[in-house]
Write an enzyme that holds these catalytic residues in place. Structure first.
Site, mmCIF file in Angstrom:
data_model
loop_
_atom_site.group_PDB
_atom_site.id
_atom_site.type_symbol
_atom_site.label_atom_id
_atom_site.label_comp_id
_atom_site.label_asym_id
_atom_site.label_seq_id
_atom_site.Cartn_x
_atom_site.Cartn_y
_atom_site.Cartn_z
ATOM 1 C CB SER A 27 -0.700 -0.298 0.949
ATOM 2 O OG SER A 27 -0.114 0.176 2.267
ATOM 3 C CG ASP A 28 1.854 4.983 -1.512
ATOM 4 O OD1 ASP A 28 3.310 5.280 -0.737
ATOM 5 O OD2 ASP A 28 2.158 6.469 -1.955
#
Length: 146
Positions: A27-28
């Site tokens: 994720s980011d």
């Protein structure tokens, strides 16, 4: 939104290539206010500028999630609106002195000291923390049923 999804996909690629049979989640997260993306601060003054910009205003937190599974990638973005109370310069400086803002998008962690600045949210709390559990579940379900 598109940028966090791309970064989430790229973060998982290296791990997925190492073990193609693994289910890899990456994720980011970034904070966006008025069309301007706020990533992690580069120093304390950058953090101060970000927190000052967020003070008394609403902003969006976008978290991109990617699931790599069986050579395919499933990805998406979850977004949540966050409303900050007005903060004094002293409150901001005291928070920065804790070190908490320095490794977080938008210079705050809702799950830690930055939560005291939040008046309300509209959306998923987990998105603001940096990993939307509901989006992860949806993407894993897609991967397993594909």
């Amino acid at each position: 939104r598109e940028g966090v999804e791309i970064l989430a996909v790229r973060k998982g690629e290296a791990v997925a290539k190492e073990d193609p049979d693994a289910l890899v989640v990456s994720s980011d997260t970034l904070v966006e206010i008025g069309g301007v993306a706020l990533g992690k601060p580069c120093d304390e003054e950058d953090a101060f500028g970000m927190l000052t910009a967020l003070s008394g205003k609403a902003h969006n937190v976008h978290t991109g999630v990617a699931v790599h599974y069986n050579g395919r990638v499933y990805s998406g973005v979850a977004s949540t609106a966050v409303y900050f109370k007005e903060m004094s310069e002293k409150e901001i400086r005291d928070y920065i002195a804790t070190g908490d803002p320095m490794d977080k998008a938008g210079s705050y962690g809702i799950q830690s000291g930055g939560g005291k600045f939040v008046e309300k949210i509209e959306g998923d709390y987990d998105t603001v923390v940096g990993l939307s559990v509901s989006l992860v579940k949806k993407l894993i379900d897609e991967a397993e049923n594909d």
